[in-house]
Motif scaffolding. Structure first.
Motif, short mmCIF file in Angstrom:
data_model
loop_
_atom_site.label_atom_id
_atom_site.label_comp_id
_atom_site.label_asym_id
_atom_site.label_seq_id
_atom_site.Cartn_x
_atom_site.Cartn_y
_atom_site.Cartn_z
N ASP A 87 9.67 41.90 -80.25
CA ASP A 87 9.97 41.74 -81.67
C ASP A 87 11.20 40.90 -81.89
OD1 ASP A 87 8.90 45.13 -82.32
OD2 ASP A 87 7.78 43.24 -82.29
N GLU A 88 12.19 41.15 -81.04
CA GLU A 88 13.42 40.37 -81.15
C GLU A 88 13.14 38.89 -80.96
OE1 GLU A 88 16.67 42.56 -79.16
OE2 GLU A 88 17.33 40.57 -78.53
N LEU A 89 12.30 38.58 -79.98
CA LEU A 89 12.00 37.18 -79.68
C LEU A 89 11.23 36.54 -80.83
CD1 LEU A 89 10.98 37.51 -75.93
CD2 LEU A 89 13.08 36.50 -76.84
N ILE A 90 10.28 37.29 -81.39
CA ILE A 90 9.51 36.70 -82.49
C ILE A 90 10.41 36.45 -83.68
CG2 ILE A 90 7.66 37.11 -84.13
CD1 ILE A 90 6.16 38.56 -82.02
N GLU A 91 11.31 37.40 -83.92
CA GLU A 91 12.17 37.28 -85.10
C GLU A 91 13.10 36.10 -85.00
OE1 GLU A 91 14.37 40.84 -85.87
OE2 GLU A 91 15.66 39.82 -87.33
N HIS A 92 13.67 35.88 -83.83
CA HIS A 92 14.67 34.84 -83.68
C HIS A 92 14.15 33.61 -82.95
CE1 HIS A 92 17.56 37.77 -85.07
NE2 HIS A 92 17.20 38.60 -84.13
N GLY A 93 12.86 33.54 -82.73
CA GLY A 93 12.33 32.44 -81.95
C GLY A 93 12.33 31.12 -82.71
N VAL A 94 12.67 30.05 -82.03
CA VAL A 94 12.58 28.71 -82.61
C VAL A 94 11.85 27.83 -81.59
CG1 VAL A 94 14.67 28.87 -83.97
CG2 VAL A 94 14.79 27.97 -81.66
N TYR A 95 11.34 26.72 -82.07
CA TYR A 95 10.63 25.80 -81.18
C TYR A 95 11.34 24.47 -81.14
CZ TYR A 95 6.79 29.13 -81.24
OH TYR A 95 6.03 30.25 -81.11
N MET A 96 11.10 23.74 -80.07
CA MET A 96 11.68 22.41 -79.94
C MET A 96 11.13 21.53 -81.07
SD MET A 96 13.41 20.05 -78.27
CE MET A 96 13.82 20.75 -76.69
N LEU A 97 11.98 20.63 -81.53
CA LEU A 97 11.59 19.71 -82.61
C LEU A 97 10.32 18.96 -82.22
CD1 LEU A 97 12.55 18.61 -85.33
CD2 LEU A 97 13.72 16.80 -84.07
N GLU A 98 9.38 18.92 -83.15
CA GLU A 98 8.06 18.40 -82.80
C GLU A 98 7.93 16.91 -83.02
OE1 GLU A 98 5.53 20.88 -85.10
OE2 GLU A 98 6.46 22.66 -84.22
N ILE A 99 8.78 16.14 -82.37
CA ILE A 99 8.60 14.69 -82.38
C ILE A 99 8.49 14.23 -80.94
CG2 ILE A 99 9.75 14.21 -84.57
CD1 ILE A 99 12.27 13.57 -83.02
N PRO A 100 7.81 13.10 -80.70
CA PRO A 100 7.58 12.69 -79.31
C PRO A 100 8.86 12.44 -78.52
CG PRO A 100 6.28 11.35 -80.83
CD PRO A 100 7.18 12.19 -81.66
N GLU A 101 9.93 12.10 -79.22
CA GLU A 101 11.13 11.74 -78.48
C GLU A 101 11.97 12.95 -78.09
OE1 GLU A 101 10.33 10.65 -81.44
OE2 GLU A 101 10.18 8.47 -81.45
N ALA A 102 11.62 14.11 -78.65
CA ALA A 102 12.49 15.27 -78.44
C ALA A 102 12.69 15.63 -76.97
CB ALA A 102 11.96 16.47 -79.22
N PRO A 103 11.62 15.71 -76.15
CA PRO A 103 11.84 16.08 -74.76
C PRO A 103 12.78 15.11 -74.05
CG PRO A 103 9.52 16.18 -75.28
CD PRO A 103 10.18 15.55 -76.45
N ASP A 104 12.64 13.81 -74.36
CA ASP A 104 13.52 12.83 -73.74
C ASP A 104 14.97 13.07 -74.12
OD1 ASP A 104 11.34 9.91 -73.79
OD2 ASP A 104 11.57 11.58 -72.41
#
Lengths: 502, 305, 325
Positions: free
Chosen positions: A449-466
């Motif tokens: 529950d803690e993880l779902i509440e505070h979870g964020v994802y990496m920005l969804e643009i192609p350059e983000a991983p780089d």
């Protein structure tokens, strides 16, 4: 007579004794020695018997032939560019509006090749078990599983996509965006996922709309999600320091707890940072309310005062000797150190949970979201998905395989056993849910529950991983004291400008 | 490989009149014989070097024979009794290690044999035959000696990809064949053969290939062995090219395989050290058998003058 | 193999030029002679090229074309297998401005400065020692040369052990003598440690090299020096060193060229080091080309590497030639 002919004629004259100073005496000697060598060879004494020589030549050519026709030879490579056109595969869905069965005959003989990551040390066996279940429906389909190496995964996947060397590919979130940036790599599964027959299944998969919408056209279906970098806490050490888990409620108490758990003289530290450094700092950035680029995507967003502050907070942990100095441990040795009680806390992905449970560490541990930053308590999550390569010879069969691998049944066991959360809702309910609960480490369940509440994802643009990959070393330099936090942020700003072309 | 052409001459100085300790230690009776203390120092340096160079191997071998839990013991035991062979078992029976070893040996052997013949042929041509563009082409080849492999992996990859041989054994075999060092060495060696040896053979109407095969080749056999050793060693140690050339696990070579073990999720120092030990065995054995030829590698560099 | 032919046989490469084997020393017409000679030259060229062809073909395909290709790629930008566009000399500019690329060059140079002098000096000491001891020379040579035969990857793996904070050999020894364990792969220590690994690995190769060089020096020089009363140090400085000057220059050049290309040890031991501490040039080439999708930048670094190595080689060859006359 022309000079050269004259010379030749002279050379061929019979030997005449002209005395010791004759410069041609050298020739005569040489000629004799040559004859001796040639005579020796005629008896096969020098180069060995002619037959042996010929046999060796034969063996060599046989080996070369073998090498050229080996299993990896181009002649065996399936789906060359000529045979698979670039037109999108016509899905069978359009032809079977009436029945919602699969259009693939159950006795089909084919080979499906996976390219996925080493999520556990028993990955191969785990995948084969899933394949065995698939064979109950399609007995003549054979599977090969290839595990890439995390460090060189980009190369492996890129080259494989270009060659059509595999059918099903593992995709993390960043990968979905990265590989779908050009449309020659992954198959468009829109026709399949938009099929009304799939709608019921689709409704049960959490997060599927987000994943399908990440790319220009739908390519991947998620099967599990997990924290990419969560806090593992050795509760025994916490209690030894006279604290309880309330120390995670503010950054200050967290930092103090880390200091309290440290004993640098004994080689023990409160926290191990930058061990699984992928997205660890990004989580802090998000907790400061910042991101790679500003909300409208027109300028770098990393140089806000809060971002600098959270970076300083992290650097502080090193300065106060609460964090093990960089280079003491790395991704693999850090897990050992945590299990051995040398580190009170570590930031790692979910796979460690499974490893800790299987190895039965002797202390009590918990999994938590990271403590709060100025704006939120962000912990970075990731989703695992499967996608189909564009050059697969049988898209319909590939889709069946994809459905199987993302089903509730498969993931209740797979996710639970290795410490991940299934995306499919059905894996959490009823009998499958019970199986899942029994397999997953209890610490993961407690943290869910803690993880779902505070979870964020990496920005969804192609350059983000780089940008993330290039920013991380700069942050590490700040951790090491080589540059200040402000400088690190400035460096990251120039990286963002470079990558985004601002 | 080099030795003085004349037998060592000993010119003795007149016997020292004093037999003081200092004289006995520091003076040398002959020019080419070092004084006692000098020799002791040399031995000391060599022993220190050997300890520094060998002890890590001993340490690794010892680690490979310990179970993972025993690694953290302090003080560490040199050789656990009984030695734990589980790592080796796991490596040999449950991992792709044997496959890697086979691939490497296979590729190395083919390349070595092919290179010995091809390079000596080319060396013979550059040394003894005359043909248009000979010197220019040779110069071109020698110029490329300096090209670092790491710099050309990208276009090399593109070429191999264009030829369609990537991810096959050929991708591992063909590119290393172009190393100009072999041609250079062969040419130097063949140039030292008596000038008119081949002329005399030609007079008798022997074909060029016959000259090469029956006269030149037997005479340069020692150098062929050196070239074989150099090539074999380099094939065993090459890493960056097999890393990008071949992705199929079945074709992977030893160096890349061992590197991939480093990146596995679970730590297993015992397994790593067992892999390191086994990885050193082929070249170690070859070295033991062909010591002189291996050390000629270093001296081959001197020939490049 | 034919028996020796009689006098007057013409020199012919391989196939006999039929009809021209004369036993009569007739004067050939000029035209005939020219024709004969042309054929002969053509055959000679063909034979020569036939011998060179296999190696030559591979050379052109796998060495020459790639070298030209690097220059081509350095003017492109894009991913590994597609999506290129011409950007001219942009990539070279980026090397200077990009934080990472300029750091790569610096790191590589520092690495070379750390490792090459150490290798050369230690190798000379060992080479001299090997030349001057009589007993046990073979055994010494075996052990000294052995690390050279270990693939750099395995070297890296071994050093991961040696440098482990808890049970690595170095810290075990330090603890045994009562000293503090050291974090060998920290940001400041990582590069020297990688350099040390490279020195450890290469010293044997160059030791044998110098051994051969020392053994090749003429004894007369030494005798003259000895009679003049020179002691060991002066002898070394004034006789030995000048004698191996060319070989020494060559060794320094080659060792430097190899040091500039260090990659495998870095990859396994530190993976680019804490932060960017051990990211060397070739590491970045690999990373940009095969990991990051910035092919042009990787090619530009390769070109730079090529140019630097070429320049150094020309300079050293000039130095050697100058004195040889």
């Amino acid at each position: 007579m022309e000079p050269c002919l004259e010379r030749r004629a002279r050379q061929a004259e019979p030997a005449v004794d002209r005395g010791v100073n004759d410069p041609r005496e050298e020739e005569i000697t040489v000629t004799e020695s040559y004859r001796a060598i040639a005579a020796d060879d005629r008896d096969g004494r020098i180069m060995g018997h002619r037959v042996i020589g010929r046999l060796m030549a034969l063996a060599l050519s046989a080996m070369l032939l073998l090498a050229a026709c080996s299993p990896g030879a181009p002649s065996n490579a399936p789906a060359s560019d000529a045979t698979v056109s670039d037109a999108p595969a016509t899905p069978a869905a359009s032809g079977s509006e009436t029945a919602c069965g699969s259009s693939v005959p159950s006795d089909i003989t084919a080979e499906i090749r996976f390219l996925t990551g080493p999520f556990s040390d028993e990955e191969q066996a785990a995948q084969e078990a899933i394949a065995a279940k698939f064979n109950e429906k399609f007995p003549n389909v054979t599977f090969t599983f290839e595990l890439f190496d995390w460090y060189t995964s980009r190369t492996s996947v890129q080259t494989s996509l270009a060659e059509g060397a595999h059918d099903i590919y593992y995709m993390g979130e960043g990968d979905v965006v990265f590989y779908s940036a050009d449309d020659t790599a992954l198959l468009d599964i829109g026709p399949y996922t938009d099929d009304p027959c799939y709608a019921e299944e689709r409704a049960q998969i959490n997060g599927i709309d987000r994943i399908l919408g990440m790319s220009p056209y739908p390519v991947a279906v998620p099967y599990l999600w997990f924290p990419e970098n969560a806090l593992y806490v050795n509760m025994d050490k916490v209690r030894e320091a006279g604290l309880d888990s309330t120390f995670l409620e503010s950054w200050q108490s967290f930092a103090d707890a880390a200091v309290a758990m440290s004993d640098p003289a004994a080689g023990e530290y409160g926290i191990g940072l930058s061990l699984h450094n992928y997205v660890e700092w990004y989580g802090r950035l998000k907790s400061a309310g910042a991101d790679w680029v500003t909300a409208d995507g027109s300028a770098p967003g990393v140089d806000t005062p809060e971002a600098i502050q959270v970076t300083k907070d992290m650097v502080d942990l090193f300065t106060r000797k609460a964090a093990a100095p960089l280079g003491t441990y790395d991704y693999t040795t850090g897990i050992d150190a945590f299990a051995g009680g040398k580190l009170g806390m570590v930031g790692y992905d979910a796979s460690v949970a499974g490893a800790l449970t299987r190895n039965e560490v002797p202390f009590e541990w918990e999994l938590h979201a990271w403590p709060p930053g100025p704006q939120s308590r962000a912990t970075v999550l990731n989703t695992s998905s499967f996608a189909i390569g564009k050059k697969t010879p049988n898209p319909d069969l590939a889709w069946e395989v994809l459905k199987h691998w993302t089903s509730a049944e498969v993931n209740a066991e797979y996710a639970g056993k290795y410490g991940y959360f299934p995306s499919h809702q059905g894996a959490l309910e009823g009998e499958l849910g019970a199986t899942f609960e029994s397999l997953i480490p209890p610490q993961m369940t407690a943290a869910r529950d803690e993880l779902i509440e505070h979870g964020v994802y990496m920005l969804e643009i192609p350059e983000a991983p780089d940008m993330n990959a290039r920013a991380t070393p700069q942050i590490e330099r700040a951790y090491a004291g080589e540059i200040s936090a402000e400088e690190a942020i400035q460096n990251i700003v120039s990286i963002v400008n470079e990558v985004m072309g601002f | 490989m080099t030795s003085p052409t004349a037998p060592p001459r000993r010119r003795e100085r007149p016997a020292p009149t004093s037999t003081s300790l200092r004289d006995r230690l520091f003076s040398s009776r002959t020019v080419d014989e070092p004084s006692r203390i000098e020799r002791a120092l040399y031995h000391l340096a060599l022993i220190a070097a050997c300890i520094a160079l060998v002890s890590p191997f001993v340490y690794v071998i010892s680690a490979s024979l310990k179970e993972s839990t025993q690694l953290f013991e302090y003080p560490p035991k040199l050789l656990p009794i009984p030695p734990y062979l589980g790592h080796y078992e796991r490596l040999v029976f449950e991992s792709p290690f044997p496959r890697w070893m086979f691939n490497t040996l296979f590729v190395a052997t083919i390349v070595t044999v092919a290179k010995v013949f091809l390079d000596s042929m080319a060396g013979y041509a550059f040394a003894k035959l005359h043909f248009v563009g000979r010197n220019a082409f040779f110069l071109l080849m020698v110029a490329m000696l300096l090209v670092p492999y790491g710099a050309i992996i990208l276009p090399l990859y593109t070429v191999v990809h264009a030829l369609g041989i990537h991810d096959t054994y050929l991708a591992l075999i063909l590119p290393p064949l172009c190393n100009p060092l072999g041609v250079f060495l062969m040419r130097q060696i063949i140039m030292t053969l008596p000038k008119d040896l081949d002329n005399a053979a030609r007079l008798d109407g022997v074909s060029e290939f016959g000259i090469y095969r029956r006269i030149v080749l037997p005479l340069i056999k020692p150098s062929l062995v050196v070239l074989a050793v150099i090539t074999f060693t380099e094939m065993f140690m090459s890493f960056i090219w097999p890393l990008v050339a071949v992705r199929d696990q079945d074709l992977q070579v030893l160096t890349v395989g061992v590197a991939s073990m480093r990146n596995m999720t679970s730590v297993n120092f015992g397994l790593w050290s067992a892999a390191a030990v086994l990885g050193m065995v082929p070249l170690g054995v070859a070295f033991f058998l062909f010591q002189r030829q291996f050390q000629a590698r270093s001296i081959a560099g001197a020939l490049k003058q | 193999m034919t028996a020796s032919s009689g006098p007057g046989a013409l020199y012919s490469p391989g196939t006999a030029v039929t009809g021209m084997r004369t036993d009569r020393r007739e004067a050939l017409s000029a035209a005939d002679h020219r024709r004969l000679r042309r054929r002969w030259i053509v055959e000679r060229n063909l034979t020569g090229w036939a011998f060179v062809a296999p190696v030559g073909l591979f050379f052109v395909l796998f060495l020459l074309i790639p070298v030209l290709g690097v220059f081509y790629w350095s003017t492109q930008s894009g991913r590994l297998l597609g999506g290129n566009e011409f950007v001219g000399l942009d990539n070279f500019g980026r090397i200077l401005t990009s934080i990472e690329a300029s750091g790569a060059l610096r790191t590589t140079v520092i690495f070379a400065v750390l490792s090459v002098p150490a290798i050369i000096v230690l190798a000379m000491v060992l080479g001299m020692s090997l030349a001057r001891v009589k007993r046990g020379a073979t055994i010494y040579r075996f052990f000294v040369y052995f690390p050279v035969l270990v693939p750099p990857i395995v070297i890296g793996l071994i050093w991961v052990f040696l440098t482990h904070i808890d049970f690595g050999m170095f810290n075990v020894i330090l603890r045994a003598v009562g000293a503090e364990p050291v974090n060998w792969l920290s940001t400041t220590n990582a590069l020297p440690v990688v350099a040390a690994a490279d020195v450890w690995r290469s010293v044997g190769y160059w030791a044998i090299f110098f051994l051969a060089a020392f053994l090749g020096l003429p004894r007369e020089l030494y005798e003259a020096a000895h009679l003049d009363g020179a002691n060991t140090v002066r002898r070394f400085w004034h006789v030995t060193l000048p004698g191996i000057r060319n070989i020494l220059l060559l060794a320094v050049l080659m060792a430097t060229i190899w040091a500039l290309q260090v990659f495998e040890i870095v990859l396994v031991l530190t993976r680019g080091g804490p932060g960017t501490a051990t990211r060397t040039a070739v590491y970045y080439v690999w990373w940009y080309v095969f990991g990051d999708g910035q092919v042009g930048l990787g090619a530009a670094i390769s070109v730079l590497l090529l140019v630097v190595i070429l320049t150094m080689s020309i300079a050293v060859v000039r130095l050697i030639r100058v004195r040889q006359v």
